[in-house]
Design a protein around this motif. Sequence first.
Motif, mmCIF file in Angstrom:
data_model
loop_
_atom_site.group_PDB
_atom_site.id
_atom_site.type_symbol
_atom_site.label_atom_id
_atom_site.label_comp_id
_atom_site.label_asym_id
_atom_site.label_seq_id
_atom_site.Cartn_x
_atom_site.Cartn_y
_atom_site.Cartn_z
ATOM 1 N N ALA A 141 -23.395 6.653 -23.165
ATOM 2 C CA ALA A 141 -22.897 7.939 -23.656
ATOM 3 C C ALA A 141 -23.968 8.794 -24.331
ATOM 4 O O ALA A 141 -24.104 9.984 -24.034
ATOM 5 N N ASN A 177 -16.975 3.935 -25.154
ATOM 6 C CA ASN A 177 -15.927 4.656 -25.860
ATOM 7 C C ASN A 177 -14.603 4.628 -25.101
ATOM 8 O O ASN A 177 -14.526 4.173 -23.962
ATOM 9 N N ASP A 178 -13.566 5.119 -25.757
ATOM 10 C CA ASP A 178 -12.218 5.036 -25.204
ATOM 11 C C ASP A 178 -12.050 5.867 -23.931
ATOM 12 O O ASP A 178 -11.289 5.492 -23.039
ATOM 13 N N HIS A 188 -9.915 0.452 -24.783
ATOM 14 C CA HIS A 188 -10.745 0.919 -25.878
ATOM 15 C C HIS A 188 -12.222 0.644 -25.600
ATOM 16 O O HIS A 188 -12.574 -0.307 -24.897
ATOM 17 N N GLY A 189 -13.069 1.477 -26.200
ATOM 18 C CA GLY A 189 -14.499 1.267 -26.095
ATOM 19 C C GLY A 189 -14.941 0.066 -26.918
ATOM 20 O O GLY A 189 -14.270 -0.338 -27.877
#
Length: 389
Positions: A141, A177-178, A188-189
């Motif tokens: 990310a 992440n989610d 969920h992350g």
Amino acid sequence: MTQGEPAGRDRLASAADDMIAARTDAYFNRTRAIVEHFGDRKVTYAIFLRRPVISAPRLMTEWLRAVGSAGGITIDTTVLYPESTWVGAGEPLAYVTGSFAALAPLETLALQRLGPACVAAHNAYQMAMALPHVRFLAMEARHCAGFGMQEQMAYAASVGSHAAQKEGAHGFIGGANDATAHYFGTNHGLGTMPHALVGYAGSTLRAAEMFHEVYPAMDLVVLVDYFGREVTDALEVCRHFPELAAQGRLSVRLDTHGGRFLEGLDPQSSYDVLERHTPGTIRRYRSDKELSHLVGTGVSAAAIWRMREVLDEAGFPHVRIIASSGFSVEKCLSMADAHAPVDVIGTGSFIPDRWSETYATADIVAYDDVPRVKAGREFLLRRTPHAPE
């Protein structure tokens, strides 16, 4: 249906059409106008990449389907290589058929959704196959230019992972992440505490205590490099949480900065660590990059072996080691060669580092079902799809 719905839908379709026109290459918009003026034709595009990849077409095909549905146009997409299968360089990965006027403006945007994902999937596959007994976390990310790129990279990691899992590897078990967790079959992350929390707490042990107090049901993963005392702080945390350590619910994460060695190591002692555990690894010729991965600064194979040594010697054989920091395909191969005792790797380095390799290409190979392609691209002419594996 209310009286205003068709008009509203038309306005949405018009807005989507305007957005596509604004984001595509201008010569495709001009092509559309010319084709609409002289008469539309049915065309078939072949889409390919110039290097071997793992097929990751879903984001492209779903987008084409959505555009077709919104605009009331028929787009037929045939994927020759199912998702997570290997594709050779230059092999047509998919054929897309429909109205020339409708498809011309979509070419640029469709290719954007295919090439990078296929290359990243291939990288993720290679990582997982290099270390088949290691679980990976996709931590892409913070290295992405916005969520669109992040979604492509997370999807790619899941596709490459699936290809490796079919061959027995653990692969990528989750993401950062989610929002992208669903690609890995989770809600969920995943992730550990950041350096910022350790700095806030004032000590590695205190950060571990804070984390465990707020999340007592979660396994405890402790980042141990903040103060440059990886060994000292890891052992302090283990001794403070002996039950978690014995149950295998405690892990230490190594993220040592590339400007220094793990606590207690230097060049000679790093060689000595590998000599004790995997002597053949350092007795062969190595490039400078390989030596860096094996015995250099940062999270080297020697650093991981040294952490395993001290944990075992202190009576904590069930404490796991999580490693991060630049775990590219090349670094994973070096870790495999050194038999590094790492349990989990967090990495975003499956993101392609040579972006020019991610460029997908589309060529029209038929007009009104009559084969025709530019000279030199005859290899793209339509063929029978491969059977799914």
